[in-house]
Design a protein around this motif. Structure first.
Motif, short mmCIF file in Angstrom:
data_model
loop_
_atom_site.label_atom_id
_atom_site.label_comp_id
_atom_site.label_asym_id
_atom_site.label_seq_id
_atom_site.Cartn_x
_atom_site.Cartn_y
_atom_site.Cartn_z
N LYS A 23 34.29 -1.50 1.46
CA LYS A 23 32.98 -1.49 2.11
C LYS A 23 33.04 -0.67 3.41
CE LYS A 23 30.88 -5.78 0.46
NZ LYS A 23 30.53 -7.17 0.82
N LYS A 24 34.14 -0.81 4.14
CA LYS A 24 34.29 -0.13 5.43
C LYS A 24 34.29 1.39 5.25
CE LYS A 24 35.00 -0.28 9.94
NZ LYS A 24 33.93 -0.74 10.83
N VAL A 25 34.91 1.87 4.16
CA VAL A 25 34.94 3.32 3.94
C VAL A 25 33.70 3.82 3.19
CG1 VAL A 25 37.46 3.40 3.98
CG2 VAL A 25 36.29 3.22 1.77
N GLY A 26 32.77 2.90 2.93
CA GLY A 26 31.50 3.30 2.30
C GLY A 26 31.58 3.49 0.81
N TYR A 27 32.61 2.92 0.16
CA TYR A 27 32.74 3.05 -1.29
C TYR A 27 32.08 1.85 -1.96
CZ TYR A 27 34.69 4.04 -5.86
OH TYR A 27 34.82 4.34 -7.19
N GLU A 28 31.08 2.12 -2.79
CA GLU A 28 30.29 1.02 -3.36
C GLU A 28 30.55 0.78 -4.84
OE1 GLU A 28 26.30 2.11 -2.37
OE2 GLU A 28 26.59 1.75 -0.24
N ASN A 29 31.19 1.74 -5.51
CA ASN A 29 31.33 1.67 -6.96
C ASN A 29 32.57 0.85 -7.35
OD1 ASN A 29 30.83 2.15 -9.66
ND2 ASN A 29 31.72 4.20 -9.64
N PHE A 30 32.55 -0.43 -6.98
CA PHE A 30 33.69 -1.30 -7.29
C PHE A 30 33.19 -2.70 -7.60
CE2 PHE A 30 33.02 -2.45 -2.88
CZ PHE A 30 33.41 -3.78 -2.80
N GLU A 31 34.06 -3.47 -8.22
CA GLU A 31 33.76 -4.89 -8.42
C GLU A 31 35.04 -5.70 -8.25
OE1 GLU A 31 33.38 -6.69 -12.37
OE2 GLU A 31 33.44 -4.68 -13.23
N VAL A 32 34.87 -6.96 -7.89
CA VAL A 32 35.99 -7.89 -7.83
C VAL A 32 36.00 -8.70 -9.12
CG1 VAL A 32 36.96 -9.90 -6.65
CG2 VAL A 32 35.97 -8.03 -5.30
N TYR A 33 37.14 -8.75 -9.77
CA TYR A 33 37.27 -9.51 -11.00
C TYR A 33 38.32 -10.60 -10.80
CZ TYR A 33 37.64 -10.62 -15.96
OH TYR A 33 37.62 -11.27 -17.18
N ILE A 34 37.94 -11.83 -11.05
CA ILE A 34 38.88 -12.96 -10.97
C ILE A 34 38.90 -13.63 -12.34
CG2 ILE A 34 39.42 -15.15 -9.83
CD1 ILE A 34 37.88 -14.10 -7.37
N PRO A 35 40.04 -13.63 -13.03
CA PRO A 35 40.06 -14.20 -14.38
C PRO A 35 39.78 -15.70 -14.36
CG PRO A 35 42.30 -13.77 -13.61
CD PRO A 35 41.38 -13.18 -12.59
N GLY A 36 39.22 -16.19 -15.44
CA GLY A 36 38.97 -17.63 -15.57
C GLY A 36 40.28 -18.37 -15.76
N ARG A 37 40.52 -19.35 -14.92
CA ARG A 37 41.77 -20.13 -15.01
C ARG A 37 41.89 -20.79 -16.39
NH1 ARG A 37 45.12 -23.32 -11.17
NH2 ARG A 37 43.82 -22.68 -9.43
N ASN A 38 40.79 -21.34 -16.87
CA ASN A 38 40.83 -22.08 -18.14
C ASN A 38 40.62 -21.18 -19.35
OD1 ASN A 38 41.13 -24.56 -16.70
ND2 ASN A 38 38.95 -24.50 -16.25
N SER A 39 39.78 -20.15 -19.21
CA SER A 39 39.47 -19.31 -20.37
C SER A 39 40.44 -18.14 -20.55
CB SER A 39 38.04 -18.76 -20.25
OG SER A 39 37.88 -18.05 -19.03
N GLU A 40 40.96 -17.58 -19.44
CA GLU A 40 41.84 -16.41 -19.55
C GLU A 40 43.27 -16.67 -19.10
OE1 GLU A 40 39.69 -12.58 -18.20
OE2 GLU A 40 38.54 -14.21 -17.31
N GLY A 41 43.44 -17.62 -18.21
CA GLY A 41 44.77 -17.91 -17.70
C GLY A 41 45.21 -16.94 -16.62
N TYR A 42 46.46 -17.09 -16.19
CA TYR A 42 46.97 -16.32 -15.06
C TYR A 42 47.27 -14.88 -15.45
CZ TYR A 42 50.32 -14.68 -11.59
OH TYR A 42 50.97 -13.92 -10.65
N GLY A 43 47.00 -13.97 -14.54
CA GLY A 43 47.48 -12.59 -14.69
C GLY A 43 46.52 -11.65 -15.41
N LEU A 44 46.99 -10.41 -15.56
CA LEU A 44 46.22 -9.41 -16.30
C LEU A 44 46.12 -9.83 -17.76
CD1 LEU A 44 47.62 -5.96 -15.04
CD2 LEU A 44 45.30 -6.82 -14.74
N ASN A 45 44.97 -9.59 -18.38
CA ASN A 45 44.88 -9.87 -19.81
C ASN A 45 44.20 -8.73 -20.54
OD1 ASN A 45 41.91 -10.70 -20.54
ND2 ASN A 45 42.35 -11.71 -18.58
N LEU A 46 44.58 -8.56 -21.80
CA LEU A 46 44.16 -7.38 -22.57
C LEU A 46 42.66 -7.33 -22.81
CD1 LEU A 46 47.16 -7.30 -25.08
CD2 LEU A 46 46.71 -5.67 -23.23
N SER A 47 42.01 -8.50 -22.98
CA SER A 47 40.57 -8.47 -23.26
C SER A 47 39.79 -7.98 -22.03
CB SER A 47 40.07 -9.84 -23.72
OG SER A 47 40.28 -10.80 -22.71
#
Length: 221
Positions: A23-47
């Motif tokens: 936000k500070k550098v004025g970049y807007e084309n991003f999103e925060v993704y937090i996996p579901g603890r119960n549906s996806e579990g810990y870490g990066l996932n392929l889906s």
């Protein structure tokens, strides 16, 4: 850009740190993704990676995870997504073939016991050292991110020694003045006066609530 963060009281503050930088550098084309603890579990996932590829993501930055995600990083690279891993967990024998890895347990950084948000804070410091002048960011701006690095350092059971002690100490000072509305509302709900906030309030009042979010539902909510 996707900031892909763990769902706990280390990953969530770490995601806020990187979000604040973008936000500070004025970049807007991003999103925060937090996996579901119960549906996806810990870490990066392929889906999730498949979903990012379909929506045209070009860069994935992990927070507090990814150092063991060998297959997932391969898939991301195949799909045209560069991956920057920021993590503090122990690696396995094989490191992911990411675009870059920031993890004091695998590189030369002297403070080996940083938490995940601490590593994200170091990424911001490094970025500002190189590009701060270009983006006209006043020196020292990153100190306002120490509230998040401090919460995570105090919550994530890392030793409060060395650089962690400095992050926790200055983090508390920033937390007592932090202008973040969400934090202020949470403190008001807990009947904690912000300027008198102490370490125990983080460990016993704030951290459990941040951790509870992913146990109840989608923490991004």
């Amino acid at each position: 850009i996707v900031i892909y963060a763990d769902y706990d009281c280390d990953g969530i503050p770490g995601a806020v740190i990187l979000q604040d930088l973008l936000k500070k550098v004025g970049y807007e084309n991003f999103e925060v993704y937090i996996p579901g603890r119960n549906s996806e579990g810990y870490g990066l996932n392929l889906s999730a990676i498949k979903q990012f590829a379909e929506s045209g993501v070009k860069l994935l930055i992990t927070v507090d995870l990814g150092i063991t995600a060998v297959a997932e990083v391969v898939q991301a690279e195949v799909d045209g997504i560069d991956v920057i891993i920021t993590d503090h967990h122990l690696p396995q024998a094989t490191l992911p073939r990411a675009y870059a890895i920031l993890n004091p347990k695998v590189d030369e950084y002297p403070e080996k016991m940083l938490c995940g948000a601490g590593v994200a804070f170091k990424l911001v410091q490094g970025f500002l050292k190189k590009y701060g002048e270009y983006y006209k960011i006043s020196p020292g701006w990153e100190k306002w991110l120490l509230d998040m690095a401090g919460i995570a350092t105090l919550s994530d059971m890392v030793p409060i020694l060395g650089e962690n002690r400095a992050i926790a100490s200055f983090g508390m000072k920033v937390l007592q003045k932090s202008p973040r509305p969400g934090l202020q509302k949470l403190l008001a709900k807990l009947k904690i006066e912000q300027k008198y906030l102490v370490e125990d309030d983080i460990g016993f009042m704030i951290a459990p609530r941040l951790n509870a979010a992913s146990r109840m539902d989608d923490p991004r909510r």
